[in-house]
Design an enzyme around this catalytic site. Sequence first.
Site, short mmCIF file in Angstrom:
data_model
loop_
_atom_site.label_atom_id
_atom_site.label_comp_id
_atom_site.label_asym_id
_atom_site.label_seq_id
_atom_site.Cartn_x
_atom_site.Cartn_y
_atom_site.Cartn_z
N ASP A 102 1.12 4.13 -4.52
CA ASP A 102 0.02 3.88 -5.06
C ASP A 102 -1.17 4.24 -4.17
O ASP A 102 -1.25 4.86 -2.87
CB ASP A 102 -0.27 2.29 -5.33
CG ASP A 102 0.86 1.88 -6.23
OD1 ASP A 102 1.14 2.77 -7.04
OD2 ASP A 102 1.17 0.65 -6.19
N1 URA Z 1 5.84 0.10 -5.26
C1 URA Z 1 4.53 -0.35 -5.48
O1 URA Z 1 4.18 -1.60 -5.84
N2 URA Z 1 3.63 0.55 -4.72
C2 URA Z 1 3.82 1.50 -4.49
O2 URA Z 1 3.14 2.38 -4.02
C3 URA Z 1 5.60 2.02 -4.06
C4 URA Z 1 6.37 0.97 -4.73
#
Ligand code: URA
Length: 241
Positions: A102
Amino acid sequence: MERLQKVIAASGITSRRKAEELILEGKVKVNNKIVRELGTKVSANDIILVNGVMIDKNNIKKYFLLNKPRGVISSVSDDKKRNTVIDYIDTEVRIFPIGRLDYDTTGLIILTNDGTLANIITHPKNNVSKTYIAKIEGILNKNDIEKLKTGLVIDGKKVVVKNFKVKNINREKQTSLIEITINEGRNHIVKKIFAKLGYSVIRLTRTKIDFLELCKLKSGEYRELSIKEVKKLYSLKTNIK
Ligand code: URA
């Protein structure tokens, strides 16, 4: 600029040791001149012939491990002109990130132009583990821990938590640091796991992709994977159909 033997080996036609032998034997030409110096550096514009056959630069595979900073997009471009993970890597090769983190997640991400390896790492049947450290708002209770142990259903599909550890609890601020290892790469999966238990994730970092660890990579820094590491990643492919 890269070392000639490295470029030859990366093209997949032979090993680096064999490439060195070919150079010493005068079987390698750069821009139509025989080159016998092992230290010779070449660029993307140089034309390399090995035994008279031109190296296909599109076939040269590159592998980078980046410690992604916060506020960076895990894609090759962004229509809102935000920084992407590609901006951090100095290469002439067209690479892409394997999977995604993310915008606000930090930590390990592999970038490559090798679609086969990307499939191995992302395919659920290969069970490639990813470890995260999540700072959450709140303190897990026994019931939550039990649910993490038995597995939760997220968006109609069970997610198996391979391992988790409460690393730290701050009772004053009512926050906890949890290390969690899972085998799957569904988007936002860690945040969804904690949301399902009723906790929001304040900070998230991916610290491991199977055997690859952050080690000394600082935020925004990257390194190339070694041939040994790439082979090890390839060996994670399971033959179970
Ligand atoms: N899980 C998440 O919630 N965010 C990420 O960036 C990777 C795994």
